[in-house]
Motif scaffolding. Structure first.
Motif, PDB file in Angstrom:
ATOM      1  N   GLU A  31       3.571 -11.267 -20.601  1.00  0.00           N
ATOM      2  CA  GLU A  31       3.676  -9.899 -19.952  1.00  0.00           C
ATOM      3  C   GLU A  31       4.454 -10.045 -18.649  1.00  0.00           C
ATOM      4  N   CYS A  32       5.660  -9.122 -18.497  1.00  0.00           N
ATOM      5  CA  CYS A  32       6.336  -8.975 -17.357  1.00  0.00           C
ATOM      6  C   CYS A  32       6.347  -7.573 -16.871  1.00  0.00           C
ATOM      7  N   VAL A  33       5.887  -7.055 -15.863  1.00  0.00           N
ATOM      8  CA  VAL A  33       6.061  -5.740 -15.378  1.00  0.00           C
ATOM      9  C   VAL A  33       7.402  -5.707 -14.134  1.00  0.00           C
ATOM     10  N   TYR A  34       8.577  -4.806 -14.410  1.00  0.00           N
ATOM     11  CA  TYR A  34       9.291  -4.816 -13.439  1.00  0.00           C
ATOM     12  C   TYR A  34       8.741  -4.150 -12.146  1.00  0.00           C
ATOM     13  N   VAL A  35       9.338  -4.592 -10.974  1.00  0.00           N
ATOM     14  CA  VAL A  35       9.137  -3.969  -9.551  1.00  0.00           C
ATOM     15  C   VAL A  35      10.408  -4.040  -8.719  1.00  0.00           C
ATOM     16  N   PRO A  36      10.451  -3.233  -7.856  1.00  0.00           N
ATOM     17  CA  PRO A  36      11.716  -3.185  -7.171  1.00  0.00           C
ATOM     18  C   PRO A  36      11.914  -4.353  -6.169  1.00  0.00           C
ATOM     19  N   SER A  37      10.669  -5.038  -5.962  1.00  0.00           N
ATOM     20  CA  SER A  37      10.688  -6.395  -5.185  1.00  0.00           C
ATOM     21  C   SER A  37       9.569  -7.013  -5.484  1.00  0.00           C
ATOM     22  N   CYS A  38       9.765  -8.481  -5.094  1.00  0.00           N
ATOM     23  CA  CYS A  38       8.697  -9.544  -5.380  1.00  0.00           C
ATOM     24  C   CYS A  38       7.705  -9.203  -4.447  1.00  0.00           C
ATOM     25  N   ARG A  39       7.828  -8.668  -3.172  1.00  0.00           N
ATOM     26  CA  ARG A  39       6.780  -8.463  -2.240  1.00  0.00           C
ATOM     27  C   ARG A  39       6.053  -7.120  -2.667  1.00  0.00           C
ATOM     28  N   LEU A  40       6.554  -6.165  -3.337  1.00  0.00           N
ATOM     29  CA  LEU A  40       5.944  -5.187  -3.814  1.00  0.00           C
ATOM     30  C   LEU A  40       4.935  -5.709  -5.087  1.00  0.00           C
ATOM     31  N   GLY A  41       5.431  -6.569  -5.995  1.00  0.00           N
ATOM     32  CA  GLY A  41       4.656  -7.251  -6.960  1.00  0.00           C
ATOM     33  C   GLY A  41       3.485  -8.006  -6.329  1.00  0.00           C
ATOM     34  N   LEU A  42       3.533  -8.632  -5.285  1.00  0.00           N
ATOM     35  CA  LEU A  42       2.577  -9.364  -4.853  1.00  0.00           C
ATOM     36  C   LEU A  42       1.452  -8.529  -4.237  1.00  0.00           C
ATOM     37  N   PHE A  43       1.762  -7.392  -3.628  1.00  0.00           N
ATOM     38  CA  PHE A  43       1.017  -6.475  -3.044  1.00  0.00           C
ATOM     39  C   PHE A  43      -0.140  -5.908  -4.044  1.00  0.00           C
ATOM     40  N   LEU A  44       0.668  -5.607  -5.304  1.00  0.00           N
ATOM     41  CA  LEU A  44       0.067  -4.801  -6.295  1.00  0.00           C
ATOM     42  C   LEU A  44      -0.922  -6.057  -7.144  1.00  0.00           C
ATOM     43  N   ALA A  45      -0.815  -7.260  -7.111  1.00  0.00           N
ATOM     44  CA  ALA A  45      -1.379  -8.269  -7.562  1.00  0.00           C
ATOM     45  C   ALA A  45      -2.693  -8.497  -6.820  1.00  0.00           C
ATOM     46  N   LEU A  46      -2.534  -8.659  -5.548  1.00  0.00           N
ATOM     47  CA  LEU A  46      -3.572  -8.797  -4.627  1.00  0.00           C
ATOM     48  C   LEU A  46      -4.545  -7.811  -4.384  1.00  0.00           C
ATOM     49  N   ARG A  47      -3.940  -6.446  -4.464  1.00  0.00           N
ATOM     50  CA  ARG A  47      -4.980  -5.326  -4.597  1.00  0.00           C
ATOM     51  C   ARG A  47      -5.641  -5.122  -5.863  1.00  0.00           C
ATOM     52  N   HIS A  48      -5.101  -5.724  -6.998  1.00  0.00           N
ATOM     53  CA  HIS A  48      -5.727  -5.455  -8.350  1.00  0.00           C
ATOM     54  C   HIS A  48      -6.813  -6.556  -8.323  1.00  0.00           C
ATOM     55  N   TRP A  49      -6.883  -7.760  -7.849  1.00  0.00           N
ATOM     56  CA  TRP A  49      -7.680  -8.927  -7.928  1.00  0.00           C
ATOM     57  C   TRP A  49      -8.711  -9.275  -6.940  1.00  0.00           C
ATOM     58  N   CYS A  50      -8.195  -8.813  -5.786  1.00  0.00           N
ATOM     59  CA  CYS A  50      -8.836  -9.129  -4.579  1.00  0.00           C
ATOM     60  C   CYS A  50      -9.562  -8.088  -3.813  1.00  0.00           C
ATOM     61  N   PRO A  51     -10.740  -7.905  -3.753  1.00  0.00           N
ATOM     62  CA  PRO A  51     -11.314  -6.767  -2.820  1.00  0.00           C
ATOM     63  C   PRO A  51     -11.088  -7.083  -1.459  1.00  0.00           C
ATOM     64  N   PRO A  52     -11.057  -5.879  -0.543  1.00  0.00           N
ATOM     65  CA  PRO A  52     -10.607  -6.019   0.717  1.00  0.00           C
ATOM     66  C   PRO A  52     -11.522  -7.135   1.437  1.00  0.00           C
ATOM     67  N   GLY A  53     -11.236  -8.022   2.591  1.00  0.00           N
ATOM     68  CA  GLY A  53     -12.247  -8.647   3.177  1.00  0.00           C
ATOM     69  C   GLY A  53     -12.144 -10.079   2.540  1.00  0.00           C
ATOM     70  N   GLY A  54     -11.642 -10.302   1.416  1.00  0.00           N
ATOM     71  CA  GLY A  54     -11.369 -11.614   0.897  1.00  0.00           C
ATOM     72  C   GLY A  54     -10.403 -12.562   1.751  1.00  0.00           C
ATOM     73  N   ARG A  55     -10.546 -13.541   1.188  1.00  0.00           N
ATOM     74  CA  ARG A  55      -9.791 -14.628   1.968  1.00  0.00           C
ATOM     75  C   ARG A  55      -8.685 -15.611   0.834  1.00  0.00           C
ATOM     76  N   VAL A  56      -7.530 -15.731   1.206  1.00  0.00           N
ATOM     77  CA  VAL A  56      -6.440 -16.135   0.462  1.00  0.00           C
ATOM     78  C   VAL A  56      -5.877 -17.530   0.928  1.00  0.00           C
ATOM     79  N   LEU A  57      -6.051 -18.418   0.290  1.00  0.00           N
ATOM     80  CA  LEU A  57      -5.259 -19.741   0.778  1.00  0.00           C
ATOM     81  C   LEU A  57      -3.915 -19.586   0.405  1.00  0.00           C
ATOM     82  N   MET A  58      -3.075 -19.971   1.451  1.00  0.00           N
ATOM     83  CA  MET A  58      -1.570 -19.851   1.130  1.00  0.00           C
ATOM     84  C   MET A  58      -0.912 -20.898   2.119  1.00  0.00           C
TER      85      MET A  58
END
Ligand SMILES: Cc1ncc(COP(=O)(O)O)c(C=O)c1O
Length: 452
Positions: A31-58
């Motif tokens: 499944e793919c959902v169109y977004v106006p930019s990759c950065r907005l897509g990443l923000f959506l994904a992080l907000r959906h899966w990660c409660p605030p205060g979490g730590r992300v290895l990058m």
């Protein structure tokens, strides 16, 4: 395309994103959902899966925009140790206590070189945390026998890179049932479409062609600087730590971070209109041609003496006896977005290329932890690999392989030598001598814009 070709009102924007999504779903198998930019897509994904205060290895060798997206989502970036030869996450160098502190892992697939997604998937499953794949540079790439972007709970794509549409992206999800939730979250963040912005988007390629044709590139940059239209004097954007601290205190909050997240793309959350969608669609239809050309250019660049091969990344030996790697899986080269060559004096190489009208973009130096410091991120426990890569990698557009090779030959560019300690676990396979430690610290300030 002439503006009248699609006509501002003639295309039905409602149906166009669906067609784009179907094209991408066929490529990726999910499944793919169109977004106006990759950065907005990443923000959506992080907000959906990660409660605030979490730590992300990058990865610390990454676009600073992505760092600010993580902060905007109310998360703490944790910088990973990297393999110095391709800037992928060095899984074995991540300490156990760091693994157990994480809420998510975000790959970068820098320049299209895949991160070890199967191993990261297994780690994340064992820890019960999500894996996100940033596939902005890696559309068309493969890892573990599957497309890059098919391993994560969510993966994000940018249509500004290989597709070259300067707009658009996708969030792709393993669980098709999340489609409506993500669409709603996206729509809540969209800024309404504006006719002027659609028109600017439509005429931009013609203006750029004219500038190139008239050899006015440096005059155009000077004019943009005068008008305050460039936000980067150096490679990294100004951090503005005091304002950033205030934004971080308000996170999760995209708007509080807008002035950092929008850099290089002010339309990142603008609803895409018919002109934009029509151009993206035409370019997406030609993607396989572009990927084939990128593969060919990648092959040529990887066969030069400035390329470093990762012996564990590729399966088969090359015809010249050098093990495959660095952008290869099996016999086929990956269609890299940029091929990192390693030259001893990168700044001189950049200047030599600039004299021939070749602008080097997508430099990510210094690494994010050196750039932002401990106030805003956990520092990498082993920063040397990232520093060496960030300092030496010369990202080359494979579509300009021949011209770049000629300039490097003519200017006498020497290959960079990776320090021994760094490549012990992933030795260079091309037989180049290793030795001298790399100089530390930031580089190349004032070389102009970091984007291509
Ligand atoms: C690694 C990486 N991820 C994501 C992005 C963001 O893509 P977009 O400009 O479509 O938001 C970029 C932009 O250059 C990038 O380099």
């Amino acid at each position: 395309m002439a503006i009248g070709e699609a006509g501002l009102g003639s295309a039905r924007p409602g149906s166009q994103p669906k067609r784009l999504e179907e094209t991408m779903r066929a490529r990726l198998g999910r499944e793919c959902v169109y977004v106006p930019s990759c950065r907005l897509g990443l923000f959506l994904a992080l907000r959906h899966w990660c409660p605030p205060g979490g730590r992300v290895l990058m990865s610390p060798v990454n676009d600073d925009v992505i760092f600010f997206v993580v902060l905007a989502a109310g998360l703490r970036p944790v910088q990973a140790p990297l393999n110095p030869l391709d800037a992928s996450i060095d899984i074995d160098a991540v300490p156990d206590e760091m693994w157990s502190s994480l809420s998510a892992v975000l790959t970068t697939n820098l320049y299209g070189n895949p991160d070890p997604a199967p191993e990261l998937r297994a780690r994340c499953d064992a820890l019960g945390i999500p894996l996100f794949e940033d596939a902005a540079h890696a559309i068309g790439g493969e890892v573990g026998g599957r497309p890059v972007g098919s391993w994560g709970d969510a993966s994000v794509f940018s249509l500004s890179k290989h597709v070259g549409a300067k707009a658009g992206g996708f969030v792709s999800v393993a669980d098709a049932g999340l489609r409506q939730t993500l669409e709603k979250a996206r729509d809540d963040l969209l800024a309404p479409r504006r006719t002027t912005s659609e028109l600017v988007y439509a005429v931009r390629p013609y203006a750029e062609t004219a500038v190139r044709g008239l050899r006015l590139r440096s005059a155009a940059w000077a004019a943009m600087r005068l008008l305050g239209l460039t936000e980067r004097e150096g490679i990294r954007m100004p951090l503005r730590p005091q304002q950033l601290a205030r934004a971080v205190a308000a996170a999760p909050d995209l708007m509080a971070h807008d002035s950092w997240v929008r850099v290089d793309m002010h339309d990142y959350r603008l609803e895409s209109g018919p002109l934009r969608l029509a151009r993206i669609g035409r370019r997406l239809d030609r993607l396989d041609e572009v990927l084939a050309a990128c593969r060919a250019g990648t092959e040529s660049l990887l066969s030069t003496r400035w390329a470093r091969q990762r012996p564990d990344a590729g399966a088969r030996p090359r015809a010249d006896g050098v093990p495959g790697g660095g952008g290869r899986t099996g016999e086929r080269a990956q269609p890299l977005f940029r091929v990192p060559l390693f030259v001893a004096d990168r700044d001189a190489a950049i200047r030599a290329l600039a004299r021939r009208g070749i602008v080097v973009g997508y430099l990510y130096d210094p690494p994010l932890d050196d750039y932002a410091g401990a106030e805003f991120t956990d520092l990498s426990p082993a920063p040397e690999g990232a520093r060496w890569f960030a300092r030496h990698a010369l990202p080359v557009d494979p579509l300009r392989a021949r011209a770049v090779i000629d300039v490097l030959e003519e200017s006498g560019a020497r290959p960079a030598e990776a320090p021994d300690g760094l490549t012990r676990r992933a030795p260079a396979a091309d037989g180049l001598p290793q030795g001298r430690p790399a100089p530390e610290g930031p580089t190349a300030g004032g070389l102009g814009p970091s984007r291509g």
